[in-house]
Design an enzyme around this catalytic site. Structure first.
Site, PDB file in Angstrom:
ATOM      1  N   LYS A 246     -36.593 -38.220 -12.232  1.00 25.98           N
ATOM      2  CA  LYS A 246     -36.301 -37.367 -13.379  1.00 25.98           C
ATOM      3  C   LYS A 246     -36.602 -35.887 -13.091  1.00 25.98           C
ATOM      4  O   LYS A 246     -37.262 -35.562 -12.108  1.00 25.98           O
ATOM      5  CB  LYS A 246     -37.063 -37.871 -14.614  1.00 25.98           C
ATOM      6  CG  LYS A 246     -36.730 -39.333 -14.970  1.00 25.98           C
ATOM      7  CD  LYS A 246     -35.352 -39.515 -15.605  1.00 25.98           C
ATOM      8  CE  LYS A 246     -34.776 -40.899 -15.492  1.00 25.98           C
ATOM      9  NZ  LYS A 246     -35.361 -41.913 -16.346  1.00 25.98           N
TER      10      LYS A 246
HETATM   11  C1  LIG Z   1     -35.282 -43.435 -16.906  1.00 23.40           C
HETATM   12  C2  LIG Z   1     -34.807 -43.761 -18.277  1.00 23.40           C
HETATM   13  C3  LIG Z   1     -35.606 -44.442 -19.197  1.00 23.40           C
HETATM   14  C4  LIG Z   1     -36.902 -45.060 -18.829  1.00 23.40           C
HETATM   15  O1  LIG Z   1     -37.816 -44.171 -18.352  1.00 23.40           O
HETATM   16  P1  LIG Z   1     -39.184 -44.742 -17.714  1.00 23.40           P
HETATM   17  O2  LIG Z   1     -40.077 -43.564 -17.710  1.00 23.40           O
HETATM   18  O3  LIG Z   1     -38.827 -45.235 -16.347  1.00 23.40           O
HETATM   19  O4  LIG Z   1     -39.657 -45.828 -18.604  1.00 23.40           O
HETATM   20  C5  LIG Z   1     -35.152 -44.587 -20.493  1.00 23.40           C
HETATM   21  N1  LIG Z   1     -33.939 -44.128 -20.858  1.00 23.40           N
HETATM   22  C6  LIG Z   1     -33.126 -43.501 -20.004  1.00 23.40           C
HETATM   23  C7  LIG Z   1     -31.811 -42.979 -20.485  1.00 23.40           C
HETATM   24  C8  LIG Z   1     -33.519 -43.324 -18.670  1.00 23.40           C
HETATM   25  O5  LIG Z   1     -32.695 -42.741 -17.797  1.00 23.40           O
END
Ligand SMILES: *Cc1c(COP(=O)(O)O)cnc(C)c1O
Length: 398
Positions: free
Chosen positions: A187
């Protein structure tokens, strides 16, 4: 091809500051949630203009906490998008409610008009997902929520640093109840694993804080200081969703560099768009007026009727030439577990399903060099050019 020339889809941007912070935390003797986490929460609050912020172990945990704090009952319905990661849906299920799918708009985000058609007497909440870092049409979603008394929980996993009408996603001046961010390794801001929820509601914040740590009550903390440091009380079955100082220290340093990450992503997006502007076989992602795109993803759409490759073949041909690509997302209805539920007529999402075979996310991260972007663009262009279908002849006797 040697591996050093491989252009990865995503690389975390970890600097010496983050490394030094982790080492300092390890030497400090305090590893779990403490002062570093409090500082990270504070700076995140300041960055997003949020009244309350709670660091959590993941965005998935944040979504689950938000929906649990809303006290959904079995049978309650939560409307969301099919073009998301499975965690958006499973968080609704784990909170004991029923997910309902609405279709997407041309930009790939949840369509407020489609969501409106899904509202029933059981609808309690709506979860927009800012796909790729482009904010959703929030005015339409907030209007709907106000009209029907729905809670809004934003899945902002892609959207740290994005803005809607010049207001940061996560700000408490916006009408959403809770906004959940992800700090997963790919991210825009990463702690390896982690997340943050922001809210303007003191009540939701207190509930989420308690639920994030075993359901241990705030009152109990007051008694803890009176009775002694062995005392605690549990008011309800909570979860273990806190973010430790070890990871919050990484987050603090990442947050201080976030604007430079987003500026780099924006430069890369602009360069891709310039280099690929004249390629008929694809459609480029667009910005929208009044929104700051966080450019978590750079997702092109193939014009499949113009080429003799499908998306899998296209991604494979990029891989053979040293470029990592991905797809965001496999629509939820196509995942085995969700299929029987998604086949119910009120979950139909033809636009998302039609978009899916065209979607390709190109390499996008703040460490991509201009040369690398040029190489990706050249290979994409060439691959599509070589796959170009002969134009159909319309001569009647041909
Ligand atoms: C990555 C992601 C999540 C989950 O995030 P985590 O921190 O890995 O739990 C939820 N929604 C979307 C759209 C994502 O891309």
């Amino acid at each position: 091809m040697n591996s050093s020339s491989y252009i990865s889809f995503s690389v975390p941007d970890i600097g010496e500051e983050e490394i030094a912070e982790v080492v300092a935390t390890m030497r400090s003797g305090w590893l779990t949630t403490g002062e570093k986490t409090a500082q990270f929460e504070k700076e995140f609050r300041e960055y997003t203009n949020a009244r309350q912020s709670l660091a959590v172990s993941s965005c998935t945990a944040g979504l689950h906490l938000a929906l649990t704090a809303l006290r959904l009952k079995p049978g309650d319905e939560v409307i969301t998008t099919p073009l998301t990661f499975c965690a958006t849906i499973t968080a609704i299920l784990h909170a004991g409610a029923t997910p309902v799918l609405a279709d997407v708009d041309a930009d790939g985000n949840l369509s407020p008009e489609s969501a409106r058609k899904r509202v029933t007497s059981k609808t309690r909440a709506i979860i927009p997902v800012h796909l790729g870092g482009l904010p959703c049409e929030m005015d339409g979603i907030w209007r709907l929520a106000e009209e029907y008394g729905l809670a809004v929980v934003e899945d902002a996993a892609h959207a740290v640093g994005a803005c809607y009408h010049d207001v940061p996603i996560g700000a408490s001046s916006a009408p959403s109840d809770v906004v959940a961010f992800s700090f997963y390794a790919t991210k825009n801001l990463t702690t390896g694993e982690g997340g943050m929820v922001t809210t303007g509601s003191a009540d939701l914040y207190e509930q989420m804080k308690t639920l994030a740590l075993h359901g241990i009550s705030k009152d109990a903390w007051n008694r803890y200081s009176r009775e002694g440091n062995w005392f605690y009380d549990v008011l309800e079955p909570g979860f273990k969703y806190n973010l430790p100082d070890l990871l919050s220290g990484i987050g603090l340093q990442q947050l201080r560099r976030l604007e430079s990450f987003i500026a780099a992503r924006k430069r890369i997006a602009d360069l891709y768009r310039e280099l690929l502007a004249d390629v008929d076989e694809l459609e480029l992602p667009r910005e929208r007026a009044g929104r700051r795109h966080a450019w978590h993803l750079f997702a092109i759409r193939l014009n499949l009727e113009q080429i003799n490759l499908d998306r899998a073949e296209f991604i494979e041909s990029l891989r053979k030439r040293g470029i990592g690509a991905s797809v965001h997302f496999i629509p939820v209805p196509l995942l085995s577990f969700f299929r029987p539920w998604a086949e119910l007529p009120h979950n139909a999402c033809p636009r998302a399903l039609a978009l899916y075979p065209r979607l390709v996310s190109l390499p996008m991260h703040s460490r991509l060099t201009e040369d690398e972007v040029r190489r990706v663009a050249a290979i994409v262009k060439q691959t599509l050019h070589n796959a170009r279908r002969a134009k159909k002849s319309f001569a009647p006797c041909a």
